[in-house]
Design an enzyme around this catalytic site. Structure first.
Site, mmCIF file in Angstrom:
data_model
loop_
_atom_site.group_PDB
_atom_site.id
_atom_site.type_symbol
_atom_site.label_atom_id
_atom_site.label_comp_id
_atom_site.label_asym_id
_atom_site.label_seq_id
_atom_site.Cartn_x
_atom_site.Cartn_y
_atom_site.Cartn_z
ATOM 1 N N GLY A 1 -22.895 3.289 -0.588
ATOM 2 C CA GLY A 1 -22.059 4.267 -1.717
ATOM 3 C C GLY A 1 -21.744 3.216 -2.703
ATOM 4 N N LYS B 1 0.845 -1.207 -0.062
ATOM 5 C CA LYS B 1 0.075 -0.006 -0.256
ATOM 6 C C LYS B 1 0.940 1.260 -0.084
ATOM 7 C CE LYS B 1 -4.369 0.667 0.473
ATOM 8 N NZ LYS B 1 -5.508 -0.132 0.271
HETATM 9 P P1 NAD Z 1 -18.202 5.087 -0.446
HETATM 10 O O1 NAD Z 1 -17.447 6.118 -0.053
HETATM 11 O O2 NAD Z 1 -18.543 5.035 -1.935
HETATM 12 O O3 NAD Z 1 -19.488 4.994 0.285
HETATM 13 C C1 NAD Z 1 -19.877 4.981 1.733
HETATM 14 C C2 NAD Z 1 -21.125 5.281 2.024
HETATM 15 O O4 NAD Z 1 -21.245 5.441 3.419
HETATM 16 C C3 NAD Z 1 -21.573 6.735 1.390
HETATM 17 O O5 NAD Z 1 -22.614 6.568 0.715
HETATM 18 C C4 NAD Z 1 -21.592 7.557 2.721
HETATM 19 O O6 NAD Z 1 -22.490 8.699 2.708
HETATM 20 C C5 NAD Z 1 -22.017 6.528 3.751
HETATM 21 N N1 NAD Z 1 -21.809 6.857 5.196
HETATM 22 C C6 NAD Z 1 -20.999 7.575 5.567
HETATM 23 N N2 NAD Z 1 -20.883 7.635 6.895
HETATM 24 C C7 NAD Z 1 -22.131 7.247 7.148
HETATM 25 C C8 NAD Z 1 -22.630 6.886 8.704
HETATM 26 N N3 NAD Z 1 -22.357 7.250 9.524
HETATM 27 N N4 NAD Z 1 -23.748 6.052 8.508
HETATM 28 C C9 NAD Z 1 -24.371 5.640 7.295
HETATM 29 N N5 NAD Z 1 -23.615 5.712 6.139
HETATM 30 C C10 NAD Z 1 -22.745 6.748 6.173
HETATM 31 O O7 NAD Z 1 -17.276 3.796 -0.336
HETATM 32 P P2 NAD Z 1 -17.373 2.283 -0.794
HETATM 33 O O8 NAD Z 1 -16.569 2.293 -1.905
HETATM 34 O O9 NAD Z 1 -18.906 1.877 -1.187
HETATM 35 O O10 NAD Z 1 -16.810 1.433 0.318
HETATM 36 C C11 NAD Z 1 -17.688 1.059 1.381
HETATM 37 C C12 NAD Z 1 -16.586 0.316 2.476
HETATM 38 O O11 NAD Z 1 -16.342 -0.680 1.595
HETATM 39 C C13 NAD Z 1 -15.137 1.278 2.758
HETATM 40 O O12 NAD Z 1 -14.911 0.808 4.018
HETATM 41 C C14 NAD Z 1 -14.369 0.641 1.656
HETATM 42 O O13 NAD Z 1 -12.914 0.672 2.164
HETATM 43 C C15 NAD Z 1 -14.727 -0.681 1.590
HETATM 44 N N6 NAD Z 1 -14.338 -1.401 0.404
HETATM 45 C C16 NAD Z 1 -14.728 -0.881 -0.738
HETATM 46 C C17 NAD Z 1 -14.444 -1.580 -1.950
HETATM 47 C C18 NAD Z 1 -14.808 -1.203 -3.357
HETATM 48 O O14 NAD Z 1 -14.663 -1.937 -4.451
HETATM 49 N N7 NAD Z 1 -15.370 0.125 -3.486
HETATM 50 C C19 NAD Z 1 -13.592 -2.735 -1.932
HETATM 51 C C20 NAD Z 1 -13.360 -3.511 -0.636
HETATM 52 C C21 NAD Z 1 -13.680 -2.467 0.422
#
Ligand code: NAD
Length: 391
Positions: free
Chosen positions: A210, A109
């Site tokens: 998200g 990373k």
């Molecule tokens: P994102 O930023 O697109 O979505 C996060 C969502 O959570 C947003 O809609 C935001 O408004 C909401 N949010 C923030 N605070 C909140 C709260 N207090 N209560 C409820 N909702 C809240 O992120 P993502 O890409 O959807 O990823 C989500 C999680 O999964 C992260 O932890 C990320 O590291 C992990 N992840 C994502 C991927 C990927 O492919 N995008 C892969 C592995 C892990």
């Protein structure tokens, strides 16, 4: 951005032109790489470039199974030590995620200490690319929190060791794949809890709608689940509730609603001393990285009788998808989907191992990762193919 235009631009870049650019960058830059000696890590490098205003750290935790693959996180860390702590934790996490997903990559990373909204520049990313180039392919960069495809494109001007670019063999948005892996993980939890993986009539509470959650909510709806959802984005919640008949609760309530399966898909650290006594679910299975605040919280969940799908196993779909770009045959979504589908079997095996050893599922998943690394299971035999340089 028009992907076709970008594709054309990249394919028009001859190997010589890129090499010349990189050489020019090396000569002109004030780039410095300083090796930091950190126990348990293969290589940790502090990167600075005064001219490009770059301060970064690249951490390579383990390359037993293949070159280290991991995103470039850009955050205005309060101190260098905070950044170091984060990159060490994240790179180690990538080792286990890759080992479990059997993608033939190791764990790495990088973090750039900067505000992605106000301080990030193309020059900074180009300098970062030069630093990555100097590691000779031991670390392969990708998008992460704070970095975008545009940033990867600027890194690409200095090095081929980057994935997630928009070109013919690109993998695109990882969201649907991560969400599909989480969906399969939720099914595996249902199978363990109820003897059937049908989600018909099961209640799933989803925190965060998200890039991942917005796909997951649809998969769950079509599988017949009853949904409870929360997001801080009120408009998004309303829109999704309308099409999925989901019950909306406030972000403060979502972790303690009564449900069969709780799916944290917003941020890490949601399983901690405060939340564990409040959970009213039978299982936790979500996408968020680093859900356990500490490893011991995995044991606390077990003691409360809550089944936990380890985050670095259930959320491996995005990694499986992006890493497929480096396959010799080039990216193929069917290949990625089929591999993501198997997250179900992997989690089922982990639940059973944990039960047999009277251990937490988190500890069982770590032990499985350690075993694979020790015996080289899933080790890469063919070097990654960087299709963005093939014309
Ligand atoms: P994102 O930023 O697109 O979505 C996060 C969502 O959570 C947003 O809609 C935001 O408004 C909401 N949010 C923030 N605070 C909140 C709260 N207090 N209560 C409820 N909702 C809240 O992120 P993502 O890409 O959807 O990823 C989500 C999680 O999964 C992260 O932890 C990320 O590291 C992990 N992840 C994502 C991927 C990927 O492919 N995008 C892969 C592995 C892990």
């Amino acid at each position: 951005m028009n992907p076709q235009l970008l594709e054309k631009e990249i394919t028009q870049d001859s190997k010589q032109r890129l090499a010349a650019l990189a050489e020019e960058g090396r000569k002109a830059s004030t780039l410095q790489l300083e090796q930091l000696s950190i126990k348990g890590y293969e290589q940790v490098v502090k990167v600075t470039d005064k001219k490009a205003q770059l301060t970064a750290i690249i951490a390579i935790h383990d390359t037993t199974l293949g070159p280290a693959l991991g995103g470039v996180r850009i955050r205005p860390y309060a101190s260098f030590n905070d950044a170091l702590e984060d990159v060490l934790r994240l790179s180690k996490g990538m080792t286990y995620k890759s080992a479990i997903a059997e993608v033939g990559f190791g764990g790495g990373k990088s973090v750039i200490i900067a505000d992605p909204k106000t301080q990030k520049t193309p020059e900074m990313m180009f300098a970062m690319g030069n630093a990555i180039e100097r590691l000779g392919g031991n670390y392969i960069a990708a998008e992460d929190v704070g970095s975008t495809m545009e940033d990867c494109k600027n890194i690409r001007r200095a090095t081929k060791y980057v994935v997630g670019l928009s070109q013919a063999k690109s993998s695109g948005d990882p969201g649907p794949f991560t969400a599909w892996g989480v969906f399969r993980g939720i099914q595996s939890a249902a199978k363990k809890l109820f003897g059937s993986d049908s989600l018909e009539g099961r209640t799933v509470a989803l925190q965060g709608l998200g890039c991942v959650g917005a796909y997951l909510v649809d998969y769950l709806f079509w599988a017949g689940a009853r949904l409870i959802i929360a997001d801080i984005d009120e408009a998004k919640v309303q829109k999704i509730a309308k099409r999925t008949d989901a019950k909306i609760v406030s972000p403060d309530q979502i972790l303690s609603v009564e449900c069969d399966i709780l799916s944290p898909c917003a941020f890490g650290g949601v399983i901690n001393d405060q939340t564990i006594p409040q959970f009213r679910c039978k299982a936790i299975a979500g996408a968020a990285n680093n859900q356990l605040l500490r490893d011991s919280h995995g044991v606390a969940l077990k003691e409360r009788g809550i089944l936990y799908a380890p985050d670095f196993v259930i959320n491996g779909g995005g990694l499986l998808n992006v890493s497929a770009e480096l396959e010799e045959m080039g990216y193929n979504p069917t290949f990625s989907r089929n591999k993501t589908h198997r997250i179900y079997d992997c989690l089922s095996a982990i639940y059973d191992i944990a039960e047999k050893n009277n251990d937490s599922t988190h500890a069982a998943a770590i032990a499985l990762g350690d075993y694979r690394i020790k015996y080289g299971i899933g080790k890469r035999l063919i070097s990654p193919t960087f299709h963005s340089i093939i014309e």
